[in-house]
Design a protein around this motif. Sequence first.
Motif, PDB file in Angstrom:
ATOM      1  N   LEU A  42       0.819  -1.208   0.000  1.00 41.55           N
ATOM      2  CA  LEU A  42       0.000   0.000   0.000  1.00 41.55           C
ATOM      3  C   LEU A  42       0.857   1.264   0.000  1.00 41.55           C
ATOM      4  O   LEU A  42       0.570   2.217  -0.719  1.00 41.55           O
ATOM      5  CB  LEU A  42      -0.941  -0.008   1.211  1.00 41.55           C
ATOM      6  CG  LEU A  42      -1.933   1.140   1.283  1.00 41.55           C
ATOM      7  CD1 LEU A  42      -2.876   1.090   0.074  1.00 41.55           C
ATOM      8  CD2 LEU A  42      -2.735   1.068   2.574  1.00 41.55           C
ATOM      9  N   LEU A  43       1.940   1.251   0.773  1.00 42.30           N
ATOM     10  CA  LEU A  43       2.833   2.408   0.845  1.00 42.30           C
ATOM     11  C   LEU A  43       4.079   2.251  -0.018  1.00 42.30           C
ATOM     12  O   LEU A  43       4.866   3.178  -0.144  1.00 42.30           O
ATOM     13  CB  LEU A  43       3.263   2.652   2.295  1.00 42.30           C
ATOM     14  CG  LEU A  43       2.150   3.033   3.265  1.00 42.30           C
ATOM     15  CD1 LEU A  43       2.703   3.189   4.672  1.00 42.30           C
ATOM     16  CD2 LEU A  43       1.470   4.322   2.822  1.00 42.30           C
ATOM     17  N   SER A  44       4.271   1.072  -0.578  1.00 38.44           N
ATOM     18  CA  SER A  44       5.480   0.790  -1.344  1.00 38.44           C
ATOM     19  C   SER A  44       5.117   0.008  -2.602  1.00 38.44           C
ATOM     20  O   SER A  44       5.157  -1.219  -2.601  1.00 38.44           O
ATOM     21  CB  SER A  44       6.465  -0.008  -0.484  1.00 38.44           C
ATOM     22  OG  SER A  44       7.686  -0.174  -1.167  1.00 38.44           O
ATOM     23  N   PRO A  45       4.775   0.694  -3.676  1.00 39.21           N
ATOM     24  CA  PRO A  45       4.396  -0.024  -4.899  1.00 39.21           C
ATOM     25  C   PRO A  45       5.554  -0.747  -5.578  1.00 39.21           C
ATOM     26  O   PRO A  45       5.347  -1.558  -6.467  1.00 39.21           O
ATOM     27  CB  PRO A  45       3.835   1.072  -5.802  1.00 39.21           C
ATOM     28  CG  PRO A  45       4.402   2.343  -5.275  1.00 39.21           C
ATOM     29  CD  PRO A  45       4.674   2.142  -3.819  1.00 39.21           C
ATOM     30  N   GLU A  46       6.777  -0.472  -5.140  1.00 46.27           N
ATOM     31  CA  GLU A  46       7.943  -1.130  -5.722  1.00 46.27           C
ATOM     32  C   GLU A  46       8.815  -1.692  -4.600  1.00 46.27           C
ATOM     33  O   GLU A  46       8.955  -1.100  -3.540  1.00 46.27           O
ATOM     34  CB  GLU A  46       8.759  -0.144  -6.550  1.00 46.27           C
ATOM     35  CG  GLU A  46       9.892  -0.781  -7.319  1.00 46.27           C
ATOM     36  CD  GLU A  46      10.557   0.189  -8.271  1.00 46.27           C
ATOM     37  OE1 GLU A  46      10.180   0.195  -9.446  1.00 46.27           O
ATOM     38  OE2 GLU A  46      11.435   0.936  -7.808  1.00 46.27           O
ATOM     39  N   GLU A  98      14.116  -4.159   0.306  1.00 50.56           N
ATOM     40  CA  GLU A  98      13.776  -2.796   0.715  1.00 50.56           C
ATOM     41  C   GLU A  98      12.380  -2.449   0.241  1.00 50.56           C
ATOM     42  O   GLU A  98      11.997  -2.742  -0.886  1.00 50.56           O
ATOM     43  CB  GLU A  98      14.784  -1.811   0.123  1.00 50.56           C
ATOM     44  CG  GLU A  98      14.509  -0.368   0.477  1.00 50.56           C
ATOM     45  CD  GLU A  98      15.535   0.588  -0.100  1.00 50.56           C
ATOM     46  OE1 GLU A  98      15.322   1.799   0.009  1.00 50.56           O
ATOM     47  OE2 GLU A  98      16.554   0.119  -0.664  1.00 50.56           O
ATOM     48  N   ASP A  99      11.623  -1.795   1.136  1.00 46.43           N
ATOM     49  CA  ASP A  99      10.333  -1.230   0.739  1.00 46.43           C
ATOM     50  C   ASP A  99      10.176   0.125   1.420  1.00 46.43           C
ATOM     51  O   ASP A  99      11.004   0.513   2.241  1.00 46.43           O
ATOM     52  CB  ASP A  99       9.172  -2.194   1.045  1.00 46.43           C
ATOM     53  CG  ASP A  99       8.998  -2.502   2.514  1.00 46.43           C
ATOM     54  OD1 ASP A  99       8.939  -1.551   3.344  1.00 46.43           O
ATOM     55  OD2 ASP A  99       8.906  -3.690   2.860  1.00 46.43           O
ATOM     56  N   SER A 100       9.131   0.838   1.067  1.00 48.32           N
ATOM     57  CA  SER A 100       8.933   2.196   1.578  1.00 48.32           C
ATOM     58  C   SER A 100       8.051   2.269   2.811  1.00 48.32           C
ATOM     59  O   SER A 100       7.744   3.353   3.285  1.00 48.32           O
ATOM     60  CB  SER A 100       8.306   3.072   0.475  1.00 48.32           C
ATOM     61  OG  SER A 100       9.161   3.123  -0.634  1.00 48.32           O
TER      62      SER A 100
END
Length: 174
Positions: free
Chosen positions: A87-91, A108-110
Amino acid sequence: MESRGSHPPGAGGQSPVAAPVREPVQAPSHEGSWRFTAPALDSSVPRLRHAVRDLVRRQGLVPDEMLRNLLLILSELVTNSVRHAALLSPEIGVEVSLGNGWLRVAVEDSHPYRPKALDADPGQEHTGGRGLLLVKMITLEAGGICDVEQTGAGGKVIWAALPLPVVFPRLPSI
């Protein structure tokens, strides 16, 4: 899925597939760091696993059992990012590093949430949530280390590093 590789000085900027050219008396350098990115989708889990598997196999330094453990760790970490951070990290970013006797994989994610490995549930009340515990156990059993770090952009990197086996050159038979 995007893939980028970097090499230590002297590698001539070659892609991760190519081995650096060296003098015959020196072993080829397999050190480097490679980054893959993919959308935070279920279909990215096997795609990233296959990309990392192919990369590590090309390096020729990792025994099959260690590679299986690494791929299980990777699958768990990427699946967690897809399920909990999309939801917060599309990549999602995956980095594989080889060097100084270690093989390191990082996802790694956002998403800012710092997950914790759940303790074993003796009553088996929860059917999920064991992925990070499994990652921690596999890593520690192999003599490695794992951790979670915050990124400068507010996301997180979850990583595991496994020690590479010491390989002694085969002596010629007399």
